[in-house]
Scaffold this active site. Structure first.
Site, short mmCIF file in Angstrom:
data_model
loop_
_atom_site.label_atom_id
_atom_site.label_comp_id
_atom_site.label_asym_id
_atom_site.label_seq_id
_atom_site.Cartn_x
_atom_site.Cartn_y
_atom_site.Cartn_z
N SER A 135 12.93 -3.76 9.41
CA SER A 135 11.57 -4.29 9.58
C SER A 135 11.66 -5.73 10.07
O SER A 135 12.69 -6.39 9.91
CB SER A 135 10.86 -4.27 8.21
OG SER A 135 9.62 -4.90 8.28
N TYR A 148 10.64 -6.41 -1.10
CA TYR A 148 10.60 -5.55 0.10
C TYR A 148 11.52 -6.15 1.18
O TYR A 148 12.34 -5.44 1.78
CB TYR A 148 9.17 -5.42 0.62
CG TYR A 148 9.06 -4.55 1.86
CD1 TYR A 148 9.29 -3.18 1.81
CD2 TYR A 148 8.72 -5.11 3.10
CE1 TYR A 148 9.19 -2.39 2.94
CE2 TYR A 148 8.61 -4.32 4.23
CZ TYR A 148 8.85 -2.96 4.15
OH TYR A 148 8.77 -2.18 5.29
N1 LIG Z 1 4.31 0.57 9.02
C1 LIG Z 1 4.85 -0.59 9.23
O1 LIG Z 1 4.15 -1.56 9.56
C2 LIG Z 1 6.34 -0.77 9.11
C3 LIG Z 1 6.89 -1.99 9.55
C4 LIG Z 1 8.26 -2.19 9.43
C5 LIG Z 1 9.05 -1.20 8.88
N2 LIG Z 1 8.50 -0.03 8.44
C6 LIG Z 1 9.37 0.97 7.85
O2 LIG Z 1 9.19 2.20 8.51
C7 LIG Z 1 9.60 3.26 7.65
C8 LIG Z 1 8.56 4.37 7.69
O3 LIG Z 1 7.35 3.89 7.11
P1 LIG Z 1 5.90 4.22 7.70
O4 LIG Z 1 5.33 2.93 8.13
O5 LIG Z 1 5.96 5.35 8.62
O6 LIG Z 1 5.13 4.57 6.34
P2 LIG Z 1 4.56 5.95 5.76
O7 LIG Z 1 3.58 6.56 6.70
O8 LIG Z 1 4.10 5.62 4.38
O9 LIG Z 1 5.84 6.87 5.70
C9 LIG Z 1 6.83 6.69 4.73
C10 LIG Z 1 7.66 7.95 4.67
O10 LIG Z 1 8.70 7.76 3.68
C11 LIG Z 1 8.74 8.91 2.87
N3 LIG Z 1 9.26 8.62 1.54
C12 LIG Z 1 8.84 7.70 0.66
N4 LIG Z 1 9.56 7.79 -0.49
C13 LIG Z 1 10.45 8.80 -0.29
C14 LIG Z 1 11.46 9.37 -1.09
N5 LIG Z 1 11.72 8.95 -2.34
N6 LIG Z 1 12.19 10.39 -0.57
C15 LIG Z 1 11.95 10.85 0.68
N7 LIG Z 1 11.01 10.33 1.48
C16 LIG Z 1 10.26 9.33 0.99
C17 LIG Z 1 7.31 9.42 2.82
O11 LIG Z 1 7.30 10.82 2.57
P3 LIG Z 1 6.92 11.54 1.17
O12 LIG Z 1 5.94 10.64 0.47
O13 LIG Z 1 6.35 12.84 1.60
O14 LIG Z 1 8.22 11.68 0.45
C18 LIG Z 1 6.85 9.17 4.25
O15 LIG Z 1 7.20 10.24 5.07
C19 LIG Z 1 9.79 2.62 6.26
O16 LIG Z 1 11.17 2.43 6.03
C20 LIG Z 1 9.08 1.28 6.40
O17 LIG Z 1 9.61 0.33 5.50
C21 LIG Z 1 7.16 0.20 8.57
#
Ligand SMILES: NC(=O)c1ccc[n+]([C@@H]2O[C@H](COP(=O)([O-])OP(=O)(O)OC[C@H]3O[C@@H](n4cnc5c(N)ncnc54)[C@H](OP(=O)(O)O)[C@@H]3O)[C@@H](O)[C@H]2O)c1
Length: 240
Positions: A135, A148
């Site tokens: 991130s 985080y």
């Molecule tokens: N959105 C942003 O602005 C942003 C920015 C920088 C980095 N990121 C990173 O991008 C990645 C994806 O996040 P996103 O933004 O797409 O958010 P999201 O829509 O909330 O997706 C998060 C995913 O992680 C899964 N997850 C959470 N806990 C889990 C567990 N214990 N085991 C397996 N899967 C799990 C969730 O699936 P289930 O709940 O179905 O398990 C979901 O599919 C993350 O690593 C986040 O830190 C996001």
């Protein structure tokens, strides 16, 4: 042979978009997350060359079972996208220790479990690609994001060490570090006032998950002699 990618966190947001994109690019995709209904319905929609395995990445044996299921379905794992993550941020003085531990368990241990589960087969074949999602918060910290950010700095530290260890062995390691993306990540914030404050303060146009999927597809699509170490990608309007 068709390339096979495992994507964790494929039930929403970035992982969902990455699974769709890599499948559209002709790869076999194995979707992993805890919400079975979500990954099952995307798998059904994608059809051939797609499968799912309900996986909690905090559980080492579950991640090993995910890789075993992928080997069984498609023969091997060529690409692992370690994407699952949570972001229940809060100031340290709020003492939300359970939230800290959840971030450490999912964002760090989950990534390590994925690495461990695929590394031996990749070393054995002298090829493979591990893409870890960090991130912008893995480059900068701010009030409320200490833990985080620590997990996302860790993803970069682990990835860089692994990249150096794997360089002589033919296995590629890349980091994709997004800025703000329109996903469900904010829902993992457990303090309502913080969730609302973030929504109110981030008043620029966010990236679409597909923008990050494009970056992952570009990283994966490089020839074997090219290892993209990191892609840092922000919305144009994001200052920090
Ligand atoms: N959105 C942003 O602005 C942003 C920015 C920088 C980095 N990121 C990173 O991008 C990645 C994806 O996040 P996103 O933004 O797409 O958010 P999201 O829509 O909330 O997706 C998060 C995913 O992680 C899964 N997850 C959470 N806990 C889990 C567990 N214990 N085991 C397996 N899967 C799990 C969730 O699936 P289930 O709940 O179905 O398990 C979901 O599919 C993350 O690593 C986040 O830190 C996001």
């Amino acid at each position: 042979m068709t390339t096979t990618a495992v994507i964790t966190g494929a039930s929403s947001g970035i992982g969902h978009a990455v699974a769709r994109r890599l499948h559209a690019d002709g790869m076999n995709v194995m979707l992993a997350a805890r919400r079975a209904d979500r990954i099952e319905s995307l798998t059904d929609e994608l059809g051939e060359r797609a499968a799912f395995h309900v996986t909690d990445v905090t559980d080492r044996s579950a991640v090993e079972a995910l890789v075993a299921a992928t080997d069984e379905a498609f023969g091997q794992v060529d690409v692992l996208v370690n994407n699952a993550g949570v972001m229940p941020i809060s100031p340290l003085a709020m003492r939300r220790v359970d939230d800290w531990n959840q971030m450490i368990d999912v964002n760090i241990r989950g990534v390590l479990h994925g690495i461990d589960a695929v590394l031996q087969q990749m070393i054995g074949r002298k090829e493979g690609h591990i893409i870890n999602v960090s991130s912008v918060a893995g480059h900068k910290t701010s009030p409320g994001t200490s833990v985080y950010s620590a997990t996302k700095y860790s993803v970069r530290a682990i990835s860089e060490g692994l990249r150096q260890e794997m360089a002589p062995l033919g296995v590629r390691v890349s980091v994709v570090s997004p800025g703000a993306v329109q996903t469900e990540l904010g829902d993992s914030i457990t303090v309502g006032a913080i969730r609302d404050a973030i929504a109110a303060n981030l008043d620029f146009e966010f990236l679409d998950p597909g923008d990050i999927a494009d970056a992952v597809a570009w990283v994966v699509g490089q020839p074997p002699n090219v290892c993209v170490s990191e892609v840092l990608i922000r919305p144009t309007g994001q200052v920090i």
